[in-house]
Design a protein around this motif. Structure first.
Motif, mmCIF file in Angstrom:
data_model
loop_
_atom_site.group_PDB
_atom_site.id
_atom_site.type_symbol
_atom_site.label_atom_id
_atom_site.label_comp_id
_atom_site.label_asym_id
_atom_site.label_seq_id
_atom_site.Cartn_x
_atom_site.Cartn_y
_atom_site.Cartn_z
ATOM 1 N N ARG A 166 0.832 -1.206 0.000
ATOM 2 C CA ARG A 166 0.000 0.000 0.000
ATOM 3 C C ARG A 166 0.864 1.252 0.000
ATOM 4 N NH1 ARG A 166 -4.460 1.472 4.728
ATOM 5 N NH2 ARG A 166 -5.175 3.447 3.811
ATOM 6 N N TRP A 167 1.912 1.256 0.825
ATOM 7 C CA TRP A 167 2.860 2.374 0.863
ATOM 8 C C TRP A 167 3.605 2.474 -0.464
ATOM 9 C CZ3 TRP A 167 8.223 2.368 0.442
ATOM 10 C CH2 TRP A 167 8.886 3.534 0.857
ATOM 11 N N MET A 168 4.030 1.334 -1.011
ATOM 12 C CA MET A 168 4.786 1.302 -2.254
ATOM 13 C C MET A 168 3.957 1.863 -3.411
ATOM 14 S SD MET A 168 7.951 0.189 -2.854
ATOM 15 C CE MET A 168 8.198 -1.154 -1.699
ATOM 16 N N LYS A 169 2.680 1.553 -3.418
ATOM 17 C CA LYS A 169 1.805 2.051 -4.482
ATOM 18 C C LYS A 169 1.740 3.578 -4.466
ATOM 19 C CE LYS A 169 -2.813 1.281 -6.437
ATOM 20 N NZ LYS A 169 -4.112 0.548 -6.264
ATOM 21 N N LYS A 170 1.739 4.172 -3.284
ATOM 22 C CA LYS A 170 1.716 5.630 -3.172
ATOM 23 C C LYS A 170 3.044 6.239 -3.623
ATOM 24 C CE LYS A 170 -1.640 5.635 0.632
ATOM 25 N NZ LYS A 170 -1.868 5.947 2.066
ATOM 26 N N VAL A 171 4.142 5.553 -3.319
ATOM 27 C CA VAL A 171 5.452 6.021 -3.781
ATOM 28 C C VAL A 171 5.499 6.019 -5.308
ATOM 29 C CG1 VAL A 171 7.911 5.429 -3.896
ATOM 30 C CG2 VAL A 171 6.711 5.354 -1.702
ATOM 31 N N VAL A 172 5.002 4.944 -5.912
ATOM 32 C CA VAL A 172 4.989 4.831 -7.370
ATOM 33 C C VAL A 172 4.114 5.922 -7.984
ATOM 34 C CG1 VAL A 172 4.217 3.386 -9.302
ATOM 35 C CG2 VAL A 172 5.533 2.379 -7.423
ATOM 36 N N ALA A 173 2.944 6.162 -7.416
ATOM 37 C CA ALA A 173 2.041 7.194 -7.941
ATOM 38 C C ALA A 173 2.705 8.575 -7.884
ATOM 39 C CB ALA A 173 0.738 7.193 -7.156
ATOM 40 N N ARG A 174 3.372 8.860 -6.785
ATOM 41 C CA ARG A 174 4.040 10.156 -6.650
ATOM 42 C C ARG A 174 5.210 10.272 -7.630
ATOM 43 N NH1 ARG A 174 4.333 12.520 -0.705
ATOM 44 N NH2 ARG A 174 2.099 12.416 -1.183
ATOM 45 N N THR A 175 5.916 9.179 -7.847
ATOM 46 C CA THR A 175 7.041 9.183 -8.788
ATOM 47 C C THR A 175 6.557 9.380 -10.212
ATOM 48 O OG1 THR A 175 8.313 7.699 -7.341
ATOM 49 C CG2 THR A 175 9.004 7.848 -9.646
ATOM 50 N N ASN A 176 5.459 8.745 -10.564
ATOM 51 C CA ASN A 176 4.958 8.832 -11.940
ATOM 52 C C ASN A 176 4.454 10.226 -12.293
ATOM 53 O OD1 ASN A 176 5.606 6.206 -12.563
ATOM 54 N ND2 ASN A 176 3.555 5.395 -12.168
ATOM 55 N N GLN A 177 4.200 11.049 -11.310
ATOM 56 C CA GLN A 177 3.795 12.433 -11.575
ATOM 57 C C GLN A 177 4.958 13.307 -12.043
ATOM 58 O OE1 GLN A 177 2.062 13.738 -7.872
ATOM 59 N NE2 GLN A 177 0.219 12.503 -8.103
#
Length: 375
Positions: A161-172
């Motif tokens: 769940r934490w990793m998914k948020k990191v990925v979303a922030r990175t993809n921005q």
């Protein structure tokens, strides 16, 4: 040795705070046993799970344990400070002051500080943007966007769940490259399979490249290399790749971690990593540890990206971490117009998940040239 060191704060708290409490002996004994258990949490991890690097307690329990461990450390330091002040008063007045109520207050302060430090450790990191001038950077790469992730340490503390948020922030960030500088997880591929799965969704125009950190070797090197490939990363095991734009090249090279030598794997070899690389081209090197930066930059590397130190994590400890890494621990260092960047880490080892003054980060580098002519 580590277990004996962490036992010392428990003994200090036992003698200076628990023993004088006006409570039944049985309660004081239980209190002391609890403090010792917190102090020896890493030994407990090893006894229960066979590995102090990968405890498998539930997320909420891991958060609580780290908060309690932080309280133990902070409270010990505050008690020592209180006793030093008492010692000065004794030297001046000849009587030892009674700071019983003050010690209760110090415990409350320690709890608040540790809670904040734990929150800072486990939250989704913010983006840190670094505008970086690279000598003779080809014009085609001016404004090139490179994202560094490092020290993710996927675990029951840093879950999918934490990793998914990191990925979303990175993809921005609209990255041209995503570079990962090691320590993807704590635990086997089987246990962390779903926690790292969101990394497959990372987006970068020119690719995603990675190197192993020391924790990949602790957790099963070969399975983790295979898993990183499944997630879309190209592992640079003492080798390099060329990124081409408008007839110009930028090289990304990577070396392994020295922990490889203890696991019969290929150790770090810069010369092998740079074999066939035009040393007059722009070179970015991925090296998990920053300690060899001077030698690496002198060999022609323009920018070394490292992690490993977690930035030093907390005030005071950071100076020790810096000394252990040849003067490097956090942020940007410029040596003879070449650069080392040591990330504070995107995640953190769950055995010491505390941050004060050294926040986690997703690092965005925007490359700029001071010479529009290619080398």
């Amino acid at each position: 040795m580590f277990a004996w060191i962490t036992l010392l704060p428990a003994l200090y708290i036992g003698g200076r705070y628990i023993l004088p409490l006006h409570l039944p002996l049985a309660l004081r004994l239980l209190f002391f046993i609890g403090v010792v258990a917190v102090a020896q949490c890493h030994l407990v991890y090893k006894l229960v799970f066979g590995n102090r690097f990968a405890p498998e307690f539930p997320h909420s329990m891991m958060v609580a344990i780290n908060g309690l461990f932080g309280t133990l450390i902070v409270f010990t330091l505050l008690l020592i400070l209180c006793d030093l002040i008492s010692g000065v008063q004794f030297a001046i007045q000849g009587t030892w002051p009674d700071y019983g109520l003050v010690r209760h207050g110090l415990l409350g302060v320690a709890v608040l500080i540790a809670a904040y430090a734990t929150y800072q450790a486990v939250k989704v990191p913010r983006v840190k943007t670094v505008n970086l001038t690279i000598q003779h950077l080809p014009k085609a790469f001016d404004g090139y966007r490179v994202v560094q992730l490092t020290d993710l340490h996927a675990s029951t503390l840093f879950t999918g769940r934490w990793m998914k948020k990191v990925v979303a922030r990175t993809n921005q960030l609209d990255a041209d490259l995503v570079l990962f500088t090691g320590d993807v997880a704590d635990g086997s591929v089987e246990k962390r399979f779903n926690d790292v799965a969101p990394l497959a969704a990372l987006q970068a125009k020119d690719g995603r490249f990675a190197i192993p950190g020391n924790h990949e070797y602790y957790s099963g090197y070969l399975p983790w290399m295979q898993r990183m490939g499944q997630l879309g990363f190209t592992e640079l095991i003492n080798r390099s790749v060329a990124i081409e734009k408008a007839g110009n090249r930028l090289y990304v090279a990577g070396v392994t971690d020295e922990a490889a030598l203890r696991y019969q794997q290929e150790g770090p070899d810069l010369e092998q990593a740079l074999a066939g690389v035009d040393r007059h081209s722009t070179i970015i090197l991925l090296d998990h540890r920053p300690e060899n930066a001077r030698e690496n930059l002198a060999a022609g590397v323009d920018l070394q990206l490292s992690g490993h130190t977690h930035g030093g994590m907390v005030y005071g400890l950071a100076s020790i971490v810096k000394r252990a890494n040849k003067g490097f621990s956090s942020g940007l260092y410029t040596l003879d117009q070449r650069h080392l960047y040591v990330s504070n880490g995107t995640g953190l080892w769950n055995g010491f998940a505390l941050r004060l003054g050294y926040p986690s980060e997703i690092t965005l580098f925007v490359l700029k040239g001071d010479d529009t002519q290619a080398r």
